[in-house]
Design an enzyme around this catalytic site. Structure first.
Site, PDB file in Angstrom:
ATOM      1  CG  PHE A  92      -1.918   1.143   1.173  1.00  0.00           C
ATOM      2  CD1 PHE A  92      -3.053   1.043   0.381  1.00  0.00           C
ATOM      3  CD2 PHE A  92      -1.704   2.324   1.874  1.00  0.00           C
ATOM      4  CE1 PHE A  92      -3.966   2.095   0.296  1.00  0.00           C
ATOM      5  CE2 PHE A  92      -2.609   3.378   1.796  1.00  0.00           C
ATOM      6  CZ  PHE A  92      -3.743   3.258   1.010  1.00  0.00           C
TER       7      PHE A  92
ATOM      8  CG  ASP B 200       5.615   3.530   1.546  1.00  0.00           C
ATOM      9  OD1 ASP B 200       5.687   4.139   2.625  1.00  0.00           O
ATOM     10  OD2 ASP B 200       4.568   3.443   0.881  1.00  0.00           O
TER      11      ASP B 200
ATOM     12  CE  LYS C  41      -0.003   5.414   7.616  1.00  0.00           C
ATOM     13  NZ  LYS C  41      -1.394   5.592   7.993  1.00  0.00           N
TER      14      LYS C  41
HETATM   15  C1  LIG Z   1       3.130   2.235   3.727  1.00  0.00           C
HETATM   16  C2  LIG Z   1       2.188   3.349   3.411  1.00  0.00           C
HETATM   17  N1  LIG Z   1       2.468   4.171   2.401  1.00  0.00           N
HETATM   18  C3  LIG Z   1       1.662   5.206   2.090  1.00  0.00           C
HETATM   19  C4  LIG Z   1       0.509   5.456   2.799  1.00  0.00           C
HETATM   20  C5  LIG Z   1      -0.376   6.612   2.416  1.00  0.00           C
HETATM   21  O1  LIG Z   1      -0.220   7.639   3.332  1.00  0.00           O
HETATM   22  P1  LIG Z   1      -1.301   8.816   3.377  1.00  0.00           P
HETATM   23  O2  LIG Z   1      -2.590   8.189   3.804  1.00  0.00           O
HETATM   24  O3  LIG Z   1      -0.739   9.795   4.376  1.00  0.00           O
HETATM   25  O4  LIG Z   1      -1.383   9.386   2.017  1.00  0.00           O
HETATM   26  C6  LIG Z   1       0.180   4.622   3.869  1.00  0.00           C
HETATM   27  C7  LIG Z   1      -1.065   4.849   4.631  1.00  0.00           C
HETATM   28  O5  LIG Z   1      -1.596   3.978   5.278  1.00  0.00           O
HETATM   29  C8  LIG Z   1       1.038   3.540   4.192  1.00  0.00           C
HETATM   30  O6  LIG Z   1       0.770   2.713   5.204  1.00  0.00           O
END
Ligand SMILES: Cc1ncc(COP(=O)(O)O)c(C=O)c1O
Length: 405
Positions: free
Chosen positions: A140, A225, A254
């Site tokens: 994700f 990520d 986050k």
């Molecule tokens: C690993 C990862 N990357 C990207 C995101 C997306 O982040 P945002 O919701 O701040 O756009 C998330 C959100 O859960 C995530 O867990």
């Protein structure tokens, strides 16, 4: 604030786009790892706003930084730079492999920048055939169209018309599946060191090292990520530090803002040079309020004592979950690291993570799910022993509620 209408859950259905399905209660204030709703009912927070509230609610250092900045300067845009952004960037660079920082407002935007940079880097250096991005099933990376397409769940990206192309998905923790896809036309491999939304699945060390080697062999960039794993959540400032595998680009969000929206992309001088003036941007990226808060987060979190606390808290969580499990036999294992843990449901309860989530809320506890089979815990890094123990009593009552139903 006075209104002539009732502010309640029904109002959500009346005035909000229906893409979320929030719980019936509406929290109104929080302190540390406790939250209170409109009726003064108290909850213990094991969810942390989905791995965001890294220092709990209303941490004095963050409130102080926000209030101080609020009296000075709120916004300029990137036509000008600002002191909090520069201080935060310097601290991130000093603490990591990176030489350069790009600020965004969310995890998805940090990833969007990372993927665009990888494509531009490859185009500049090798030509337009080098476009392929490899990511993983169940991954994700956010909800913008590019990031959700790179993400590993087609159901999230289907139904919006033509998708960005040249994206391929391999199997997480399966190096052979990557070898089958990679070529000299691959510009980047994108991976979460621990898959978060996908079910709290840690990458095996040999897998990440293997990805590093494959990227080096094929002149591709390795993008980590760390939106969910970053900023102390695994007991190190960034999870790559647990593995001894260094990415070329890292994204973080986050926990970085502790509840104030901010994201960042970190990279090296050589790669950053391809994001030339005008190639990418954001009105709010590097906003002084966000950066002032994130600076206070980094100052507070990047301390050996605090990072050691994260691992002590993990131990306590694991012991408590073990106790619950020895009584009710609902989990096969607890996965993850630090304050990012997933309890995997046994065959009997498979598909019922949401029932545990709802029962926990009944018992005054906020938890999360990570897919249908995993109960996820992503609390404040500095949650107290008392909050853990009391929260776990409530969790045991929630498990009892589901098992006994
Ligand atoms: C690993 C990862 N990357 C990207 C995101 C997306 O982040 P945002 O919701 O701040 O756009 C998330 C959100 O859960 C995530 O867990």
């Amino acid at each position: 604030m006075t209104t002539n209408f009732a502010v309640n859950r029904a109002l959500f259905d009346e005035v909000m786009v229906p893409n979320y399905a929030p719980a019936s209660v509406i929290p109104v204030r929080g302190q540390g790892s406790r939250v209170w709703d409109q009726n003064e009912r108290e909850y213990i927070d094991f969810a942390g706003g989905i791995a965001v509230s890294s220092l709990g609610h209303c941490h004095p250092a963050l409130v102080g930084a926000l209030k101080q900045q609020a009296d000075k300067l709120w916004h300029l845009s990137n036509v000008l730079t600002n002191e909090p952004a520069l201080r935060l960037a310097k601290k991130l660079v000093d603490a990591t492999f990176a030489d350069k920082v790009y600020f965004a407002n969310s995890g998805a935007e940090a990833n969007e920048a990372a993927f665009k940079l990888a494509r531009r880097w490859a185009l500049d250096k090798f030509g337009e055939q080098k476009q392929q991005i490899i990511s993983f099933g169940k991954s994700f990376h956010g909800r913008t169209f590019f990031t959700v397409t790179v993400g590993g769940q087609a159901s999230y990206s289907d139904g919006f018309g033509p998708k960005p192309g040249a994206v391929a998905h391999a199997e997480f923790n399966n190096l052979d599946s990557v070898k089958a896809l990679i070529s000299d036309n691959t510009c980047a491999i994108v991976v979460e060191p621990i898959q978060g939304e996908g079910g709290i699945i840690p990458a095996e060390p040999a897998f990440l090292q293997g990805l590093r080697d494959l990227c080096d062999q094929h002149n591709a960039l390795l993008v980590f990520d760390e939106v969910q794993t970053g900023v102390g959540r695994t007991g190190k400032l960034y999870a790559y530090m647990n593995y001894g595998v260094t990415p070329d680009i890292l994204t973080t969000a986050k926990s970085l803002g502790g509840g104030f929206p901010i994201g960042a992309m970190l990279t090296t001088n050589a790669i950053a040079s391809h994001l030339k003036v005008g190639t990418h941007g954001s009105t709010y990226g590097g906003n002084p309020l966000a950066c002032a808060v994130a600076e206070a987060v980094i100052d507070t979190v990047n301390q050996p004592e605090l990072l050691a606390t994260v691992l002590r808290n993990e131990q306590m969580f694991r012991e408590c979950l073990q106790q619950v499990n020895s009584q009710y036999q609902v989990f096969t294992e607890v996965r993850g690291q630090g304050m990012l843990l997933g309890a995997v449901l046994t065959e009997k309860y498979r598909g019922r993570a949401r029932d545990f989530f709802l029962a926990a809320a009944d018992q005054g506890l906020m938890v999360l799910v990570a897919g249908p089979d995993v109960i996820r815990f992503a609390p404040s890094l500095v949650i107290t022993e008392q909050d853990i123990r009391e929260g776990m009593q409530r969790f045991a009552a929630a498990v009892e509620q589901v098992v006994g139903a």
